[in-house]
Design an enzyme around this catalytic site. Sequence first.
Site, mmCIF file in Angstrom:
data_model
loop_
_atom_site.group_PDB
_atom_site.id
_atom_site.type_symbol
_atom_site.label_atom_id
_atom_site.label_comp_id
_atom_site.label_asym_id
_atom_site.label_seq_id
_atom_site.Cartn_x
_atom_site.Cartn_y
_atom_site.Cartn_z
ATOM 1 N N ASP A 249 0.600 -1.479 0.039
ATOM 2 C CA ASP A 249 0.456 -0.076 -0.227
ATOM 3 C C ASP A 249 0.646 1.512 -0.211
ATOM 4 O OD1 ASP A 249 -2.424 -1.194 0.380
ATOM 5 O OD2 ASP A 249 -2.433 -1.658 2.195
ATOM 6 N N LYS A 271 -3.504 3.261 -2.407
ATOM 7 C CA LYS A 271 -5.047 4.012 -2.276
ATOM 8 C C LYS A 271 -4.525 4.774 -1.216
ATOM 9 C CE LYS A 271 -6.676 -0.547 -0.850
ATOM 10 N NZ LYS A 271 -8.117 -0.640 -0.829
ATOM 11 N N MET A 384 -8.054 8.221 9.550
ATOM 12 C CA MET A 384 -9.501 8.776 8.251
ATOM 13 C C MET A 384 -9.567 10.345 8.302
ATOM 14 S SD MET A 384 -9.680 5.405 6.148
ATOM 15 C CE MET A 384 -10.691 4.733 7.280
HETATM 16 C C1 LIG Z 1 -6.400 2.609 5.814
HETATM 17 S S1 LIG Z 1 -5.963 3.117 7.483
HETATM 18 C C2 LIG Z 1 -5.374 2.398 7.751
HETATM 19 C C3 LIG Z 1 -4.765 1.407 9.231
HETATM 20 C C4 LIG Z 1 -4.121 0.555 9.825
HETATM 21 N N1 LIG Z 1 -4.710 -0.692 8.719
HETATM 22 C C5 LIG Z 1 -4.098 0.360 10.561
HETATM 23 O O1 LIG Z 1 -4.005 -0.796 11.711
HETATM 24 O O2 LIG Z 1 -3.370 1.389 11.253
HETATM 25 C C6 LIG Z 1 -5.163 4.465 6.811
HETATM 26 C C7 LIG Z 1 -4.901 5.583 8.175
HETATM 27 O O3 LIG Z 1 -4.302 5.199 9.415
HETATM 28 C C8 LIG Z 1 -4.105 5.962 9.852
HETATM 29 N N2 LIG Z 1 -2.809 5.471 9.712
HETATM 30 C C9 LIG Z 1 -1.483 4.867 9.497
HETATM 31 N N3 LIG Z 1 -0.590 5.250 10.003
HETATM 32 C C10 LIG Z 1 -0.327 6.351 10.217
HETATM 33 C C11 LIG Z 1 0.987 7.206 10.556
HETATM 34 N N4 LIG Z 1 1.777 7.024 10.542
HETATM 35 N N5 LIG Z 1 0.051 8.478 11.403
HETATM 36 C C12 LIG Z 1 -0.766 9.201 12.214
HETATM 37 N N6 LIG Z 1 -1.453 8.357 11.220
HETATM 38 C C13 LIG Z 1 -1.212 6.756 10.785
HETATM 39 C C14 LIG Z 1 -4.470 7.287 9.541
HETATM 40 O O4 LIG Z 1 -5.627 7.769 9.713
HETATM 41 C C15 LIG Z 1 -4.225 7.162 8.103
HETATM 42 O O5 LIG Z 1 -5.044 7.786 7.657
#
Ligand SMILES: C[S@@+](CC[C@H](N)C(=O)[O-])C[C@H]1O[C@@H](n2cnc3c(N)ncnc32)[C@H](O)[C@@H]1O
Length: 465
Positions: A249, A271, A384
């Site tokens: 991803d 995405k 998100m």
């Molecule tokens: C599609 S979701 C996926 C979440 C992922 N499966 C998880 O368990 O963290 C993506 C969202 O996770 C959050 N996110 C993921 N990595 C991040 C990071 N390093 N810092 C802040 N937010 C993060 C943000 O809100 C981002 O828009």
Amino acid sequence: MNYLPLFMDLRGRPVLLVGGGEMAAAKARMLVKAGADLVVVAPRLERELDELVQAGGARHIARPFRQADVADSALVYSATGDAAIDEHVAATARAAGVAVNVVDRQDLCDFITPAIVDRDPVVVGISTGGAAPVLARRLRASIEALLPARLGKLALFANDFRAAVKSKLESGAGRRRFWERFFDGPIADAFLGGDERTARRAALEAVNRPAEAPEVGTVHIVGAGPGDPDLLTMRAFRLLSHADLVIHDRLIGPDILDYVRRDAERLYVGKSRGNHSRTQDEINDLMVAYARQGRRVVRLKGGDPFVFGRGGEELDHVVAAGIPVEVVPGITAATGCAAAAGIPLTHRDHAGAVTFISGHGKDGGPDADWAALAKGGQTIVVYMGLSTAGEIAGQLIAHGMNPSTPAAIIANGTLPDQKVVRGTLAGLETLVADNGIESPALIVIGSVAALAAGSAEAPRLRAAS
Ligand SMILES: C[S@@+](CC[C@H](N)C(=O)[O-])C[C@H]1O[C@@H](n2cnc3c(N)ncnc32)[C@H](O)[C@@H]1O
């Protein structure tokens, strides 16, 4: 090479250990594990050795060392810490023709003991020839991390099929190819993943039809954590170093992709909102299609695959296609980013529960039980949620949450450019806009958010204040 590595069968053989303290206990532990018939000579035993003797692991002769003690020993160890006694033990053993090891006195040693990684019956010994024992211990730690916990059991499992493979495959080259496929492919993957039944079935099929055994691929849906490569799980790390193909991803950074096997194929299917380089259906089909070619596919996803990651849909699709699949959890953004920002998600003085919500539900907007969330006494973590921050704050306030409830935003959490900003629920939308916060970012709402360390004050290791 000053020392020749050897593996010695000590089961049931007499070994003499002189000394009753901690250093002797460390040697005794190892010798008992190796099945030696251990005799400990020392006037007194310290607690650990005494317990070992009481448990029947060794016999104790409670007196000082005597020359006759070395007779018939396969090996002699001296660990008294007393230079004169150690030298006397070493000289006596040598005169009797028995190999001797004196702890911390390499000059008196006929042999040295390596640092050991034990996945019995697989054992790795590491030696620097006494030149740098700390380096040997570091190497051991690296190798420990590399070798799966079930590796020894895998060796025993393979042994179950050795006779059958030998009788079915006459040529040495054929047998070697068989074992390469066995250890590099889905059989070992399934076994190491804990699915012994599938592994056994696949191994039996392969043994019975070794020539035309169909290559069945696998899919591992793997969580990569929030971004810092040090937060990968050991299992994720191992799978990345064995994968044939990694489908990843947008949130998977180059530092994590560095762990992918060099000649593995990488496929970016990132995405971001409104910009899908591949649809979810296409991603599902790709995983299955590549696995059907016999490849080991790792589907690498940010955070945890089962937290707002559509990992459940991907799992369903692969299962329905009859492909062996495993889900490997990762540290989700909420726990990873909260730790990196110094925000405890629960805290006895602040929050008795934590709820993860998405700023973008199936219909686009945030979708939650606002009345329940607005009650307070808990922490809300929004994934998100940047573009819907105003709407989320509005809903919570409309349902009774105090507008001055603390809120924090963590962008690029756990990464070198992590940014943490603090404000209130009422000011959430402005907090995003005024600080130029961009995705990926996480919003934390609740009184714990006030505990967040700002970007400049969020060191990895906090100094005591
Ligand atoms: C599609 S979701 C996926 C979440 C992922 N499966 C998880 O368990 O963290 C993506 C969202 O996770 C959050 N996110 C993921 N990595 C991040 C990071 N390093 N810092 C802040 N937010 C993060 C943000 O809100 C981002 O828009």
